[in-house]
Design an enzyme around this catalytic site. Structure first.
Site, PDB file in Angstrom:
ATOM      1  N   HIS A 238      -1.536  -7.030  -7.389  1.00  0.00           N
ATOM      2  CA  HIS A 238      -2.566  -6.456  -6.529  1.00  0.00           C
ATOM      3  C   HIS A 238      -2.673  -4.946  -6.709  1.00  0.00           C
ATOM      4  O   HIS A 238      -3.758  -4.379  -6.577  1.00  0.00           O
ATOM      5  CB  HIS A 238      -2.241  -6.776  -5.067  1.00  0.00           C
ATOM      6  CG  HIS A 238      -3.337  -6.409  -4.127  1.00  0.00           C
ATOM      7  ND1 HIS A 238      -4.553  -7.065  -4.104  1.00  0.00           N
ATOM      8  CD2 HIS A 238      -3.426  -5.435  -3.187  1.00  0.00           C
ATOM      9  CE1 HIS A 238      -5.326  -6.519  -3.185  1.00  0.00           C
ATOM     10  NE2 HIS A 238      -4.668  -5.537  -2.608  1.00  0.00           N
TER      11      HIS A 238
ATOM     12  N   SER B 182      -9.426  -4.425  -2.873  1.00  0.00           N
ATOM     13  CA  SER B 182      -8.685  -5.014  -1.772  1.00  0.00           C
ATOM     14  C   SER B 182      -9.550  -5.019  -0.515  1.00  0.00           C
ATOM     15  O   SER B 182     -10.632  -5.601  -0.508  1.00  0.00           O
ATOM     16  CB  SER B 182      -7.366  -4.265  -1.583  1.00  0.00           C
ATOM     17  OG  SER B 182      -6.528  -4.941  -0.674  1.00  0.00           O
TER      18      SER B 182
END
Length: 703
Positions: free
Chosen positions: A662, A546
């Protein structure tokens, strides 16, 4: 935010079509190539071992508490998507676990033809016997919401509350009324894709007819809602987030919302402060200094006062219950029935303290009962503030498996209940803390785990994040341990600026135009490891996800000579277009707005996609993402891999699993497979000293 045309010199815009046939075919072909490259008996053996660890029937269970019942989602080989279940607190404490299965997620998926992922449950107020179950169809952030009857152990079929797939925020006002922040018919979202309004929704009525209580604007990050039911009060709380770090917080008495809704009241504190409501209290944590009545409260202080007084405009009712020091900061807090429990970081290691509001906020340490032969972090796993002062703590260290401790915030008496089975052999390993000096002279800490006795440089795997005030604290390496440490290598966790290791100021130091400081910090740690003789540059690998993917993307493009391998997961990389992709618009406050020419002047200096230089040599890289990631999305990873392969001689590999959001893979098998491939890549690149970088190994036709 103004509309921006695509960058004219970007030949890989076609990969931004997340579910386009050509883009998916490209991702599938690259993924198959990577999997074939690293297929081996050793990789398969590691995958099997990691899966056994993740599926260990004796692994630690960390429950959530609601009254006398404890809830847990359990995944194993037979139940890869999990069993949502519960047991009594009495049996859990006694070790005689008797679980009642509430929902078999795998069976539900088979019955409905959707491979659901359990994403949590929002329990109703005491006595309602209801919960709102959240299920993701692909592992992403967007979920459906379905009402569940905890007494009947079934989904409600008589006028149930239900929401289609979306990024909802929903909570209970009472058994027949919800406070809902959600989109209507796919609309009513901000530019970031989050709800733009909050409504009160009565059972049996259409969501479109629900009364709108608060509404934001398209440029806001979103509107987020919850309800506090502590101390026999009901207070609705709505955050209107203008950006990732600034929000208006509105409250109202929710006791009679269904029949006589009260007007929301703004909590008049700085918009960059964190605000938490608990019963008759409101807690405010400052992020920048705040002056009230001639008194300046420092950044990172926690103030608590009467909710009624502060909501009425009397901020003088707030008093400081914690003030940070040079080394000790507040990481978080939780309430019990009569106490306020603080999680602190002292030189990035964790501790817990209990404050007594009835005794001038007198402070008592809550010890875990573990020894002092490791570097630890401790967190509050579960409480029920309506019931008592009992709480569960989880303590873990780099060499100490997660350990569940039962104690009491009012009468501390720590009792170790159980710990995870060791995932790897720690014999001969030690965990230490060191400091590197960054380019501007700042001392930056890092944790180092590896052999206590060494002879010569060793392979090193570095991990970092450096953003959004997220602190990296000691964590048990259940995957890195067996895959990396057990072979006598070194693991490093970098506590760079941009994170929260030393409070809000540590985060603000690397915000926007100062982003380079985070990258200078990370590179300084890599060089310090070399200077100390721990390793050499070609034997250093780094892995980030990320915002950490953006970090290691900048290591690849700005500091290629300091690293031997890069693993870049679910990353931001194209900082020219990140605000146009998935939820990217929500992070403008962190990085800057590339649509603003003044901001683009500094944003472009840390946009890895635009820093690729065909004339430079780059270390081998493995880039991975997921098509179902609806927060960052896979397209920045795709484009980076394609551009590196097309324009440079770099060795680049790409992975894009078909499922998993994610936050990670949808089940333990997928997690084990991903990390087995990551470590097969690292093994080949870093641990074979006679191996040279293969010039041209990544060059290929991109389409």
């Amino acid at each position: 935010m103004s509309e921006t045309a695509p960058t004219p010199d970007d030949p890989f815009l076609w990969l931004e079509d997340i579910h386009g046939a050509d883009a998916l075919a490209w991702a599938a072909e690259r993924t198959a190539e990577t999997e074939a490259t690293y297929a081996s008996a050793e990789r398969s053996a590691l995958e099997a071992r990691l899966l056994r660890i993740l599926d260990d029937p004796d692994r630690l269970i960390v429950p959530s508490r609601h009254g006398d019942l404890l809830y847990n989602l359990w995944r194993d080989a037979e139940n890869p998507r999990g069993l949502w279940r519960r047991t009594s607190r009495e049996s859990f404490l006694a070790g005689t676990l008797e679980w009642q299965v509430l929902l078999d997620v795998d069976a539900l998926g088979r019955a409905e033809g959707t491979a659901w992922t359990f994403a949590g449950a929002v329990h109703g107020p005491r006595g309602t016997g209801r919960a709102l179950v959240q299920l993701s169809p692909d592992g992403g952030d967007a979920t459906v919401v379905r009402e569940f009857d905890l007494d009947a152990v079934a989904f409600v079929d008589d006028e149930p509350f239900a929401l289609a797939v979306g990024k909802h925020r929903v909570d209970w006002l009472d058994r027949d009324t919800l406070l809902v922040a959600t989109a209507l018919d796919g609309g009513d979202t901000t530019d970031s894709g989050y709800p733009i309004s909050a409504r009160t929704w009565r059972r049996g009525t259409a969501l479109g007819d629900a009364k709108t209580v608060l509404e934001g604007v398209a440029s806001d990050v979103g509107v987020f809602a919850h309800v506090d039911h502590s101390d026999a009060r009901s207070t609705a709380v709505v955050h209107v987030a203008h950006d990732f770090f600034h929000a208006e917080v509105w409250v109202w008495d929710a006791a009679n919302t269904a029949t006589d809704p009260a007007a929301p009241t703004l909590i008049a504190v700085p918009q960059d402060a964190d605000v938490d409501v608990h019963g008759g209290h409101v807690a405010v944590r400052t992020k920048t200094p705040w002056t009230v009545g001639g008194t300046e409260y420092p950044s990172g202080a926690l103030l608590v006062g009467s909710l009624d007084a502060v909501a009425g405009g009397d901020t003088s009712a707030l008093e400081v219950v914690f003030a940070p020091t040079e080394s000790t900061i507040l990481e978080g807090w939780r309430w019990t029935r009569t106490r306020l429990v603080l999680t602190l970081l002292d030189s990035v290691c964790g501790s817990i303290r209990s404050l007594d509001p009835a005794d001038g906020w007198a402070s008592t340490p809550l010890h875990s009962g573990l020894g002092a032969d490791d570097l630890y972090s401790t967190s509050v796993a579960s409480t029920d503030a309506d019931e008592d002062d009992a709480l569960f703590l989880v303590t873990r260290g780099f060499l100490t498996p997660p350990t569940l401790v039962a104690t009491d915030a009012a009468s501390p008496a720590p009792r170790v209940l159980r710990a995870s089975r060791a995932a790897f052999d720690p014999t001969g390993l030690t965990a230490t803390q060191h400091f590197a000096t960054s380019e501007d002279g700042t001392r930056v800490p890092y944790f180092e785990v590896g052999p206590a006795q060494r002879s010569g440089p060793l392979p090193v795997l570095m991990s970092g994040y450096g953003g959004f005030e997220h602190a990296l604290t000691p964590e048990y390496p259940s995957i890195v341990g067996p895959a990396w440490l057990e072979a006598g290598r070194v693991f490093v966790v970098a506590n760079i600026r941009g994170g929260g290791e030393f409070g809000p100021a540590w985060h603000l130091a690397a915000l926007r135009e100062n982003r380079h400081r985070a990258y200078e910090d990370f590179a300084a740690i890599a060089r310090d490891l070399v200077a100390r003789g721990v390793t050499t540059p070609e034997r250093i690998g780094c892995h980030g996800r990320s915002n950490g993917g953006l970090l290691v993307g900048n290591m690849l493009t700005q500091y290629p000579d300091d690293f031997g391998a890069i693993v870049c997961g679910v990353p931001l990389l194209d900082m020219r277009r990140y605000t146009r992709l998935s939820a990217g618009a929500s992070w403008i406050a962190e990085y800057g707005d590339p649509d603003d020419p003044a901001d683009w002047e500094f944003v472009r200096t840390f946009s890895p996609y635009h820093l690729i230089d065909p004339s430079r040599d780059y270390p081998p890289s493995l880039i991975y993402a997921a098509a179902s990631d609806d927060r960052v999305g896979p397209v920045q990873a795709r484009k980076m891999a394609a551009r590196l392969a097309d324009e440079t001689d770099a060795e680049v590999h790409y992975l894009e699993p078909s499922e998993g959001g994610h936050a990670g893979a949808v089940d333990n098998a997928a997690t084990a497979a991903l990390h087995a491939t990551i470590h097969a890549f690292l093994d080949e690149v870093l641990t074979r000293p006679d191996r040279s970088r293969r010039a041209g190994a990544g060059r290929e036709e991109s389409r």
